[in-house]
Design a protein around this motif. Structure first.
Motif, short mmCIF file in Angstrom:
data_model
loop_
_atom_site.label_atom_id
_atom_site.label_comp_id
_atom_site.label_asym_id
_atom_site.label_seq_id
_atom_site.Cartn_x
_atom_site.Cartn_y
_atom_site.Cartn_z
N SER A 153 38.90 37.57 33.27
CA SER A 153 38.28 36.72 32.25
C SER A 153 37.42 35.63 32.89
CB SER A 153 39.37 36.08 31.38
OG SER A 153 40.16 37.06 30.77
N SER A 154 37.95 34.98 33.93
CA SER A 154 37.21 33.89 34.58
C SER A 154 35.98 34.41 35.31
CB SER A 154 38.14 33.16 35.56
OG SER A 154 39.22 32.58 34.90
N PRO A 284 37.50 25.42 29.64
CA PRO A 284 36.15 25.85 29.29
C PRO A 284 35.23 24.69 28.91
CG PRO A 284 37.78 27.26 28.25
CD PRO A 284 38.53 26.10 28.83
N MET A 285 35.79 23.59 28.41
CA MET A 285 34.96 22.43 28.09
C MET A 285 34.21 21.96 29.33
SD MET A 285 37.40 20.13 25.60
CE MET A 285 36.13 18.90 25.34
N ALA A 286 34.90 21.97 30.47
CA ALA A 286 34.27 21.51 31.71
C ALA A 286 33.55 22.64 32.43
CB ALA A 286 35.34 20.91 32.63
N GLY A 287 34.19 23.80 32.51
CA GLY A 287 33.65 24.88 33.33
C GLY A 287 32.39 25.52 32.80
N MET A 288 32.26 25.63 31.46
CA MET A 288 31.08 26.29 30.90
C MET A 288 29.79 25.55 31.25
SD MET A 288 31.52 29.15 29.34
CE MET A 288 30.13 29.26 28.22
N PRO A 315 28.71 33.62 44.90
CA PRO A 315 29.86 32.96 45.56
C PRO A 315 30.96 32.58 44.58
CG PRO A 315 27.79 32.06 46.38
CD PRO A 315 27.44 32.93 45.22
N THR A 316 30.58 32.10 43.41
CA THR A 316 31.59 31.74 42.41
C THR A 316 32.38 32.96 41.96
OG1 THR A 316 30.17 29.94 41.64
CG2 THR A 316 31.95 30.62 40.18
N ALA A 317 31.66 34.06 41.68
CA ALA A 317 32.34 35.28 41.23
C ALA A 317 33.27 35.83 42.29
CB ALA A 317 31.29 36.33 40.84
N GLY A 379 39.44 29.49 39.61
CA GLY A 379 40.44 30.52 39.82
C GLY A 379 41.85 29.98 39.91
N LEU A 380 42.03 28.90 40.67
CA LEU A 380 43.37 28.33 40.85
C LEU A 380 43.84 27.56 39.62
CD1 LEU A 380 43.16 26.98 44.51
CD2 LEU A 380 44.55 28.89 43.71
N ALA A 381 42.93 26.86 38.96
CA ALA A 381 43.34 26.00 37.84
C ALA A 381 43.63 26.79 36.58
CB ALA A 381 42.25 24.96 37.57
N PHE A 382 42.91 27.89 36.36
CA PHE A 382 42.99 28.52 35.05
C PHE A 382 43.49 29.95 35.06
CE2 PHE A 382 39.54 25.32 34.90
CZ PHE A 382 40.30 24.35 34.25
N SER A 383 43.41 30.65 36.19
CA SER A 383 43.98 32.00 36.24
C SER A 383 45.48 32.02 35.97
CB SER A 383 43.68 32.66 37.59
OG SER A 383 42.29 32.92 37.72
N PRO A 384 46.26 31.01 36.41
CA PRO A 384 47.71 31.05 36.11
C PRO A 384 48.06 30.80 34.65
CG PRO A 384 47.25 29.62 38.01
CD PRO A 384 45.94 29.90 37.33
#
Length: 471
Positions: A153-154, A284-288, A315-317, A379-384
């Motif tokens: 998803s991320s 998503p408020m911050a990341g988008m 690099p992000t992907a 990845g670390l903040a939201f994948s879990p």
């Protein structure tokens, strides 16, 4: 005469979990890609179908509005009427709508197709997550597949920009919709063949809850879209947000009394799950903002093509995908608090770096470093979070929990973009000067606000109990 029926059957049964996983993850990637893959194609769509500058945003908003508004209903309907059937119907509707959108002769046709895509996505999306949860019941396997789902998803946001750039550059904007057709058909065939058809529950759909939830979320999302387009001071913005808030308050009151609620509110009673839901909203408020504003920066300031813009996000992907492999081990070893807190700090760092952009900034080193840090951070903040929310949900409520998760994600993204676009516009006007100078000034102000929101995810992460995921 010898036969290979039994060995072949055994091989099929051994391969079945992998095929189920591939089917569901591919569907999730297709739905997420559709959110960002259209971004790169928007200038070409505007020219070809003669959209106005103000109406062009509805190519994205018509999908977001319908998708976000119907997710809770789609998830609960799967719980009651069969997740496999709801998943397949949603995938087929999404596929047919994609074909119709690719053939669109006019702006109105395309917007109608995008709305139908949103309906199909709302049917398939929460049931994808529910099917994963109920199919993979062994704790270690469930954590692994939920981490894969979250990582998919991320990373899908970044991959969508790459794929959108490739397809638009080589085959035209219609190809970003046509590409869904073969994938959708393959997903539907695999789902018919391999997805389990679990027993349905003898229950009634909470129709008052469905109406208030769907209308309330849709009104909020529309209000956020109005804020992004016309500003927070516009009368329509206040009205839609007030209506949405009132409807959602009514929804909570209904759910407290309903014998079979659309959204069981006790899902939020667990502290870790409640904190995870909050960060699913804030993330998503911050990341988008990174994807939305950097796409414009790369093309309008640095002069990159749509293809080069897509690859700039590589690099992000890559870093997001790398987290897919690490999250199950990190959660098992450290628990959710240090993993998500570290990711939030990295995300804040990346956004602070982006506030240093100027008209003369090149891709190296500032942008590249920021994208690497953001990839690790997201990845670390939201994948879990998917793991934390879904790992202990009962099978009967998996669809409702998944629908709530994706609803929080969609409304958070819509609200965040509305806030940040408003900040961007105000700062750009105050900066003045040449258009490029004003553009960069607005973006850096938006990134600063996004860093503040990301800092809130760090504070929420500190509330997680220091428990470790099941091994």
């Amino acid at each position: 005469m010898t036969t290979t029926t039994l060995p072949e059957k055994a091989q099929v049964e051994r391969a079945r979990p992998r095929l189920i996983l591939v089917t569901l993850l591919t569907c999730q990637l297709m739905l997420i890609l559709d959110i960002t893959v259209m971004n790169v194609a928007l200038p070409h769509i505007r020219t070809d179908l003669e959209f106005s500058a103000t109406s062009l945003s509805w190519v994205m908003n018509s999908y977001t509005l319908v998708f976000g508004g119907l997710l809770l209903l789609g998830g609960r309907a799967g719980d009651l009427f069969g997740r496999r059937a709801m998943f397949i119907a949603g995938v087929l509707l999404f596929t047919l709508a994609s074909l119709a959108g690719g053939l669109a002769p006019s702006a109105g046709w395309l917007l109608a197709a995008r709305a139908l895509q949103g309906i199909g996505g709302a049917m398939a999306g929460p049931n994808t997550l529910a099917l994963l949860t109920t199919t993979f019941t062994e704790p270690k396997a469930r954590i692994r597949v939920l981490a894969l789902f979250s990582g998919m998803s991320s990373a899908g946001f970044a991959i969508g920009l790459i794929v959108g750039g490739l397809l638009t550059e080589w085959f035209g904007w219609r190809s970003v919709l046509f590409i869904n057709v073969p994938f959708g058909l393959v997903i539907a065939v695999l789902a018919l063949r391999y997805l389990p058809d679990l027993p349905r529950r003898a229950a009634r759909l909470d129709l008052p809850g469905a109406v208030t939830a769907t209308a309330g979320v849709a009104a909020l999302v529309y209000g956020f879209i109005s804020a992004a387009s016309h500003g927070w001071a516009a009368a329509g913005t206040d009205i839609w947000l007030a209506v949405g808030a009132a409807l959602l308050a009514g929804f909570v009151a209904i759910e407290l009394r309903a014998p079979q609620p659309l959204l069981p509110l006790h899902l939020f009673a667990d502290r870790n799950r409640a904190a995870a839901y909050l960060n699913v909203f804030l993330g998503p408020m911050a990341g988008m903002s990174m994807f939305f504003f950097l796409t414009q920066y790369l093309q309008d300031v640095l002069g990159m093509s749509s293809l080069a813009t897509g690859f700039a996000f590589l690099p992000t992907a890559v870093l997001m995908f790398a987290m897919i492999r690490l999250i199950p081990r990190l959660l098992a070893r450290f628990g959710p608090k240090p993993v998500t807190a570290t990711g939030s700090v990295a995300m804040v760092t990346g956004l602070v770096l982006l506030t240093r952009l100027s008209e003369s900034s090149g891709y190296f080193p500032l942008l590249f470093v920021a994208m690497v840090v953001m990839g690790c951070g997201i990845g670390l903040a939201f994948s879990p979070l998917n793991v934390i929310i879904m790992a202990t949900v009962s099978p009967d409520e998996a669809g409702a929990a998944g629908g709530a998760l994706q609803t929080m994600q969609q409304t958070g993204g819509a609200l965040g973009l509305a806030i940040l676009v408003t900040i961007f516009g105000t700062a750009a006007r105050d900066t003045g000067g040449a258009p490029t100078h004003a553009l960069v000034g607005g973006m850096t102000a938006a990134f600063a606000a996004a860093a503040v929101i990301a800092a809130l995810t760090f504070l929420v992460a500190l509330t997680f109990r220091s428990t470790r995921a099941s091994r």
